[in-house]
Design a protein around this motif. Sequence first.
Motif, PDB file in Angstrom:
ATOM      1  N   GLN A 118      -4.907   6.255   3.829  1.00  0.00           N
ATOM      2  CA  GLN A 118      -3.585   6.060   3.215  1.00  0.00           C
ATOM      3  C   GLN A 118      -2.984   7.391   2.782  1.00  0.00           C
ATOM      4  O   GLN A 118      -1.786   7.609   2.887  1.00  0.00           O
ATOM      5  N   PHE A 119      -3.822   8.302   2.311  1.00  0.00           N
ATOM      6  CA  PHE A 119      -3.355   9.643   1.956  1.00  0.00           C
ATOM      7  C   PHE A 119      -2.804  10.354   3.189  1.00  0.00           C
ATOM      8  O   PHE A 119      -1.738  10.971   3.147  1.00  0.00           O
ATOM      9  N   TYR A 120      -3.528  10.256   4.295  1.00  0.00           N
ATOM     10  CA  TYR A 120      -3.090  10.871   5.549  1.00  0.00           C
ATOM     11  C   TYR A 120      -1.758  10.274   6.002  1.00  0.00           C
ATOM     12  O   TYR A 120      -0.862  10.990   6.466  1.00  0.00           O
ATOM     13  N   LEU A 121      -1.618   8.957   5.866  1.00  0.00           N
ATOM     14  CA  LEU A 121      -0.355   8.293   6.195  1.00  0.00           C
ATOM     15  C   LEU A 121       0.774   8.834   5.329  1.00  0.00           C
ATOM     16  O   LEU A 121       1.861   9.155   5.824  1.00  0.00           O
ATOM     17  N   THR A 122       0.532   8.962   4.043  1.00  0.00           N
ATOM     18  CA  THR A 122       1.551   9.451   3.114  1.00  0.00           C
ATOM     19  C   THR A 122       1.996  10.863   3.466  1.00  0.00           C
ATOM     20  O   THR A 122       3.192  11.151   3.545  1.00  0.00           O
ATOM     21  N   VAL A 123       1.031  11.735   3.700  1.00  0.00           N
ATOM     22  CA  VAL A 123       1.361  13.125   4.053  1.00  0.00           C
ATOM     23  C   VAL A 123       2.151  13.162   5.354  1.00  0.00           C
ATOM     24  O   VAL A 123       3.146  13.883   5.479  1.00  0.00           O
ATOM     25  N   GLY A 124       1.752  12.369   6.331  1.00  0.00           N
ATOM     26  CA  GLY A 124       2.456  12.325   7.613  1.00  0.00           C
ATOM     27  C   GLY A 124       3.874  11.796   7.481  1.00  0.00           C
ATOM     28  O   GLY A 124       4.798  12.308   8.124  1.00  0.00           O
ATOM     29  N   LEU A 125       4.064  10.775   6.661  1.00  0.00           N
ATOM     30  CA  LEU A 125       5.413  10.231   6.459  1.00  0.00           C
ATOM     31  C   LEU A 125       6.319  11.243   5.781  1.00  0.00           C
ATOM     32  O   LEU A 125       7.478  11.399   6.159  1.00  0.00           O
ATOM     33  N   ILE A 126       5.801  11.921   4.795  1.00  0.00           N
ATOM     34  CA  ILE A 126       6.603  12.929   4.105  1.00  0.00           C
ATOM     35  C   ILE A 126       6.955  14.062   5.066  1.00  0.00           C
ATOM     36  O   ILE A 126       8.096  14.523   5.114  1.00  0.00           O
ATOM     37  N   ALA A 127       5.988  14.495   5.873  1.00  0.00           N
ATOM     38  CA  ALA A 127       6.225  15.597   6.812  1.00  0.00           C
ATOM     39  C   ALA A 127       7.209  15.206   7.915  1.00  0.00           C
ATOM     40  O   ALA A 127       8.070  15.996   8.284  1.00  0.00           O
ATOM     41  N   SER A 128       7.079  13.987   8.445  1.00  0.00           N
ATOM     42  CA  SER A 128       7.922  13.603   9.580  1.00  0.00           C
ATOM     43  C   SER A 128       9.288  13.072   9.159  1.00  0.00           C
ATOM     44  O   SER A 128      10.276  13.336   9.828  1.00  0.00           O
ATOM     45  N   GLY A 142      10.523  13.351   5.834  1.00  0.00           N
ATOM     46  CA  GLY A 142      11.088  14.070   4.699  1.00  0.00           C
ATOM     47  C   GLY A 142      11.676  13.117   3.680  1.00  0.00           C
ATOM     48  O   GLY A 142      12.758  13.335   3.149  1.00  0.00           O
ATOM     49  N   THR A 143      10.973  12.058   3.426  1.00  0.00           N
ATOM     50  CA  THR A 143      11.502  10.992   2.584  1.00  0.00           C
ATOM     51  C   THR A 143      10.607  10.733   1.381  1.00  0.00           C
ATOM     52  O   THR A 143       9.553  11.339   1.239  1.00  0.00           O
ATOM     53  N   ARG A 144      11.027   9.810   0.578  1.00  0.00           N
ATOM     54  CA  ARG A 144      10.226   9.427  -0.591  1.00  0.00           C
ATOM     55  C   ARG A 144       9.200   8.383  -0.181  1.00  0.00           C
ATOM     56  O   ARG A 144       9.535   7.357   0.401  1.00  0.00           O
ATOM     57  N   TRP A 147       0.816  -1.208   0.000  1.00  0.00           N
ATOM     58  CA  TRP A 147       0.000   0.000   0.000  1.00  0.00           C
ATOM     59  C   TRP A 147       0.846   1.253   0.000  1.00  0.00           C
ATOM     60  O   TRP A 147       0.471   2.263  -0.567  1.00  0.00           O
ATOM     61  N   THR A 148       1.978   1.189   0.668  1.00  0.00           N
ATOM     62  CA  THR A 148       2.890   2.324   0.707  1.00  0.00           C
ATOM     63  C   THR A 148       4.305   1.787   0.620  1.00  0.00           C
ATOM     64  O   THR A 148       4.640   0.804   1.286  1.00  0.00           O
ATOM     65  N   ILE A 149       5.119   2.431  -0.199  1.00  0.00           N
ATOM     66  CA  ILE A 149       6.533   2.085  -0.293  1.00  0.00           C
ATOM     67  C   ILE A 149       7.316   3.289   0.218  1.00  0.00           C
ATOM     68  O   ILE A 149       7.131   4.406  -0.258  1.00  0.00           O
ATOM     69  N   ILE A 150       8.167   3.034   1.199  1.00  0.00           N
ATOM     70  CA  ILE A 150       8.955   4.101   1.827  1.00  0.00           C
ATOM     71  C   ILE A 150      10.423   3.849   1.498  1.00  0.00           C
ATOM     72  O   ILE A 150      10.928   2.748   1.704  1.00  0.00           O
ATOM     73  N   LEU A 151      11.089   4.877   1.020  1.00  0.00           N
ATOM     74  CA  LEU A 151      12.515   4.782   0.697  1.00  0.00           C
ATOM     75  C   LEU A 151      13.280   5.737   1.606  1.00  0.00           C
ATOM     76  O   LEU A 151      13.108   6.957   1.534  1.00  0.00           O
ATOM     77  N   GLN A 153      17.093   2.250   1.651  1.00  0.00           N
ATOM     78  CA  GLN A 153      16.421   1.080   2.213  1.00  0.00           C
ATOM     79  C   GLN A 153      14.921   1.203   1.984  1.00  0.00           C
ATOM     80  O   GLN A 153      14.354   2.268   2.187  1.00  0.00           O
ATOM     81  N   PHE A 154      14.303   0.111   1.613  1.00  0.00           N
ATOM     82  CA  PHE A 154      12.871   0.108   1.361  1.00  0.00           C
ATOM     83  C   PHE A 154      12.104  -0.499   2.534  1.00  0.00           C
ATOM     84  O   PHE A 154      12.546  -1.469   3.134  1.00  0.00           O
ATOM     85  N   THR A 155      10.957   0.087   2.804  1.00  0.00           N
ATOM     86  CA  THR A 155       9.969  -0.507   3.697  1.00  0.00           C
ATOM     87  C   THR A 155       8.671  -0.554   2.912  1.00  0.00           C
ATOM     88  O   THR A 155       8.258   0.428   2.317  1.00  0.00           O
ATOM     89  N   PHE A 156       8.049  -1.717   2.907  1.00  0.00           N
ATOM     90  CA  PHE A 156       6.782  -1.923   2.213  1.00  0.00           C
ATOM     91  C   PHE A 156       5.682  -2.064   3.254  1.00  0.00           C
ATOM     92  O   PHE A 156       5.763  -2.915   4.132  1.00  0.00           O
ATOM     93  N   VAL A 157       4.674  -1.217   3.156  1.00  0.00           N
ATOM     94  CA  VAL A 157       3.531  -1.274   4.058  1.00  0.00           C
ATOM     95  C   VAL A 157       2.408  -2.002   3.327  1.00  0.00           C
ATOM     96  O   VAL A 157       1.862  -1.490   2.358  1.00  0.00           O
ATOM     97  N   PHE A 158       2.112  -3.201   3.783  1.00  0.00           N
ATOM     98  CA  PHE A 158       1.006  -3.984   3.244  1.00  0.00           C
ATOM     99  C   PHE A 158      -0.194  -3.826   4.174  1.00  0.00           C
ATOM    100  O   PHE A 158      -0.068  -3.299   5.278  1.00  0.00           O
ATOM    101  N   SER A 159      -1.339  -4.325   3.768  1.00  0.00           N
ATOM    102  CA  SER A 159      -2.513  -4.259   4.640  1.00  0.00           C
ATOM    103  C   SER A 159      -2.300  -5.102   5.901  1.00  0.00           C
ATOM    104  O   SER A 159      -2.860  -4.801   6.940  1.00  0.00           O
ATOM    105  N   PHE A 160      -1.463  -6.104   5.841  1.00  0.00           N
ATOM    106  CA  PHE A 160      -1.281  -7.048   6.941  1.00  0.00           C
ATOM    107  C   PHE A 160      -0.005  -6.842   7.739  1.00  0.00           C
ATOM    108  O   PHE A 160       0.182  -7.444   8.782  1.00  0.00           O
ATOM    109  N   GLY A 161       0.928  -6.016   7.247  1.00  0.00           N
ATOM    110  CA  GLY A 161       2.173  -5.817   7.981  1.00  0.00           C
ATOM    111  C   GLY A 161       3.185  -4.978   7.227  1.00  0.00           C
ATOM    112  O   GLY A 161       2.979  -4.600   6.075  1.00  0.00           O
TER     113      GLY A 161
END
Length: 154
Positions: A111-121, A123-125, A27-31, A35-43
Amino acid sequence: MVESEAFSTRTAAGRLLTLLVVGFLPWTIILVNGQFTFVFSFGLVNTNPFHLTNLYDYLTQFTLGLPRSLQAWPASTLLYIGALVSAATGFTGHEDERLTGGLLVFAGGAQFYLTVGLIASLGTRVFPLGMIALWTVAWWGYGPALKRIFRHDE
C-alpha cells in the motif's frame, strides 16, 4: 474449556474481527480535481459518477500498460487474504503469529508503494488509510511475534 484455551479463542476472535474490519475500510483515498476514488481491498469506488470496479475486472481488463505501483493494490489484497487465513487458524491453535504479522507488514508495504506511485504519477492527494491500518494491526496484534523473528536467543 480451560481458561487459557478460552483466552486463546477470544484473542484469535479479536484479531480476526479486527482484520475483517480493516478489509472493509477504504485502503487508499485519492482526490483528483475534487473527485474522490476509494480503493478498497475488493474494488475501486468512484464518486462521480458513482461506480464500482471490482478487483477481478481491474486485473483482467484495466491493468495493461498501467504503472507497476498500481499493481501493488492487488498484491496487497492477496497478502491481506493470506493474513486472514493465517489468523483464522488461530481457532485451531495452529496460527503462526510471525506469518500473520509478516503478511500484514508486507500488505502495508504494498500500500505504501501504491501511495508513492500515485503521488509520483498523478501528483495528487492520496490518503493511505490501508497502510496505516495494516501496520497498526501488525504492531498491535503481532508485534511481540514479529520481534521474535530478529532475536537470536530462541
